[in-house]
Write an enzyme that holds these catalytic residues in place. Sequence first.
Site, PDB file in Angstrom:
ATOM      1  N   LYS A  13     -57.375 -24.852 -41.473  1.00 21.43           N
ATOM      2  CA  LYS A  13     -56.062 -25.850 -41.289  1.00 21.43           C
ATOM      3  C   LYS A  13     -55.926 -26.699 -42.509  1.00 21.43           C
ATOM      4  CE  LYS A  13     -58.212 -27.675 -37.724  1.00 21.43           C
ATOM      5  NZ  LYS A  13     -59.505 -27.071 -37.822  1.00 21.43           N
ATOM      6  N   ARG A  88     -55.538 -32.867 -30.413  1.00 20.07           N
ATOM      7  CA  ARG A  88     -56.655 -31.857 -30.196  1.00 20.07           C
ATOM      8  C   ARG A  88     -57.059 -31.709 -28.883  1.00 20.07           C
ATOM      9  NH1 ARG A  88     -59.405 -32.815 -35.275  1.00 20.07           N
ATOM     10  NH2 ARG A  88     -61.270 -31.180 -35.426  1.00 20.07           N
ATOM     11  N   ARG A 127     -68.800 -24.863 -47.391  1.00 15.28           N
ATOM     12  CA  ARG A 127     -67.728 -25.785 -47.808  1.00 15.28           C
ATOM     13  C   ARG A 127     -68.366 -26.946 -48.273  1.00 15.28           C
ATOM     14  NH1 ARG A 127     -63.568 -28.398 -43.531  1.00 15.28           N
ATOM     15  NH2 ARG A 127     -65.421 -28.872 -42.246  1.00 15.28           N
ATOM     16  N   ARG A 160     -70.577 -31.976 -45.620  1.00 19.24           N
ATOM     17  CA  ARG A 160     -70.032 -32.929 -44.846  1.00 19.24           C
ATOM     18  C   ARG A 160     -71.380 -32.853 -43.845  1.00 19.24           C
ATOM     19  NH1 ARG A 160     -64.194 -31.927 -42.825  1.00 19.24           N
ATOM     20  NH2 ARG A 160     -64.977 -32.004 -40.800  1.00 19.24           N
ATOM     21  N   ARG A 171     -69.345 -28.414 -32.474  1.00 19.47           N
ATOM     22  CA  ARG A 171     -67.949 -28.527 -32.721  1.00 19.47           C
ATOM     23  C   ARG A 171     -67.126 -27.525 -32.121  1.00 19.47           C
ATOM     24  NH1 ARG A 171     -67.902 -29.663 -38.808  1.00 19.47           N
ATOM     25  NH2 ARG A 171     -65.415 -29.796 -38.672  1.00 19.47           N
TER      26      ARG A 171
END
Length: 213
Positions: A13, A88, A127, A160, A171
């Site tokens: 996203k 969300r 990431r 992260r 998540r």
Amino acid sequence: MKIIMLGAPGAGKGTQAKRIAEKWQIPHISTGDIFRMNIKNGTELGMEAKKYMDQGLLVPDELVVKILLDRVAQSDCKNGYVLDGFPRTIPQAEVLDAELEKLGEKIDYAIDVDVPDENIINRMSGRRACVSCGATYHITYAPTQKEGVCDKCGSELILRDDDKPETVQKRLGVYHQQTQPLIEYYTAKNILKSVDGTKDMEDVFQSIVSILV
Ligand code: AP5
């Protein structure tokens, strides 16, 4: 043009929202980035949000909604924006719609970047995010010129806290339970567009461009 990006954590996203914002010259508004900036600056909001984010949980609606509504009321949003990570939950979507309706406005597109769960863990573990400017990379799919160093500002890159595999699993569960119902919500409003997020980044972007032009 007012656009919402939907999709699982790590679906891409943010990657696509940044490109849309650049091409259409509208602000990219990421609630995750707003929280991370507040955490970095040690604000009260950041400390409160961190409690939830580190566990892979959603920050409560009452903390998110006001921040988002204040942000979209700013003058740079008058020609539209691309929302990344908001709404969300159904209540967040309903508040946004109600506030826009008061202004005689509406969301034009909700773009679902569709990536199956099995691809997500790999993406998230690769990431890397810049500690300073928030730019994101991927060690395989979007590497930096110099390992561990941000191409844009030269600062250090990190994994992260919430990208660790056990938190990503959590998540994903939260996404399916609380966020995925938004696909039906926007389908019913006739503004949902779905793109195959497993393709490479450029192909995903071209699919989005063909929807928006
Ligand atoms: P947030 O920052 O919004 O996280 P997220 O939705 O989980 O999304 P991500 O940023 O993890 O992923 P993305 O889809 O943007 O993927 P990206 O483009 O980086 O939120 C974090 C937390 O804040 C939440 O868990 C929650 O606690 C809280 N929060 C935020 N908003 C909230 C709200 N509204 N309500 C309540 N709580 C809220 O891509 C991922 C990786 O894949 C990158 O390395 C990228 O380079 C790579 N990649 C991207 N596209 C491709 C591709 N096509 N092929 C290969 N690799 C790709």
